[in-house]
Scaffold this motif. Structure first.
Motif, PDB file in Angstrom:
ATOM      1  N   ASP A 154      -5.119  11.271  -1.105  1.00  0.00           N
ATOM      2  CA  ASP A 154      -5.491   9.740  -0.423  1.00  0.00           C
ATOM      3  C   ASP A 154      -4.551   9.619   0.911  1.00  0.00           C
ATOM      4  O   ASP A 154      -3.813  10.461   1.327  1.00  0.00           O
ATOM      5  N   ASP A 155      -5.152   8.706   1.907  1.00  0.00           N
ATOM      6  CA  ASP A 155      -4.302   8.327   3.203  1.00  0.00           C
ATOM      7  C   ASP A 155      -2.896   7.891   2.573  1.00  0.00           C
ATOM      8  O   ASP A 155      -2.785   7.286   1.730  1.00  0.00           O
ATOM      9  N   ASP A 156      -2.189   8.169   3.787  1.00  0.00           N
ATOM     10  CA  ASP A 156      -0.929   7.964   3.311  1.00  0.00           C
ATOM     11  C   ASP A 156      -0.226   6.650   3.857  1.00  0.00           C
ATOM     12  O   ASP A 156      -0.360   6.357   5.039  1.00  0.00           O
ATOM     13  N   GLU A 157      -0.582   5.424   3.146  1.00  0.00           N
ATOM     14  CA  GLU A 157      -0.545   4.123   3.480  1.00  0.00           C
ATOM     15  C   GLU A 157       0.878   3.586   2.738  1.00  0.00           C
ATOM     16  O   GLU A 157       1.022   4.057   1.598  1.00  0.00           O
ATOM     17  N   PRO A 158       1.558   2.809   3.379  1.00  0.00           N
ATOM     18  CA  PRO A 158       2.677   2.351   2.869  1.00  0.00           C
ATOM     19  C   PRO A 158       2.371   1.369   1.472  1.00  0.00           C
ATOM     20  O   PRO A 158       1.120   0.660   1.850  1.00  0.00           O
ATOM     21  N   GLY A 159       2.949   1.344   0.565  1.00  0.00           N
ATOM     22  CA  GLY A 159       2.694   0.491  -0.493  1.00  0.00           C
ATOM     23  C   GLY A 159       3.838  -0.025  -1.135  1.00  0.00           C
ATOM     24  O   GLY A 159       5.013   0.165  -0.796  1.00  0.00           O
TER      25      GLY A 159
END
Length: 97
Positions: free
Chosen positions: A63-68
């Motif tokens: 998956d895209d490395d997106e902050p969560g």
């Protein structure tokens, strides 16, 4: 069948294992089968086939490395075998100097 006879005692000596007579017969037969199969593969015409690392193409499935939102500490430590002060306790792996 491979053209050369397998010296199973030499192979066992290289592997530093002791084989019984029954094991020598079994492994000799198995190695001869493997070499016969490899010999069949050597008969395949691969002219015009580009060398490759994999038989099929690989795609990145990450998956895209997106902050969560991070996991709550209790949930992150839920399966830890040991914990102390909200951290996972692991065996010591570095010797004292």
């Amino acid at each position: 069948m491979p053209s050369e006879k397998i010296d199973i005692e030499y192979v066992a000596r290289l592997a530093r294992i002791d084989l019984t007579d029954e094991e020598k017969r079994t492994f000799t037969s198995q190695l001869e089968d493997i070499l016969a199969y490899v010999d069949k593969l050597n008969q395949v015409d691969v002219s015009g086939v580009e060398p490759m690392a994999h038989a099929f193409s690989l795609e990145n499935v990450l998956d895209d490395d997106e902050p969560g939102q991070p996991l709550p500490v209790e949930q992150a430590l839920r399966n830890a075998p040991a914990q102390r002060d909200n951290q996972i306790v692991v065996p010591k792996v570095v010797e004292d100097a």
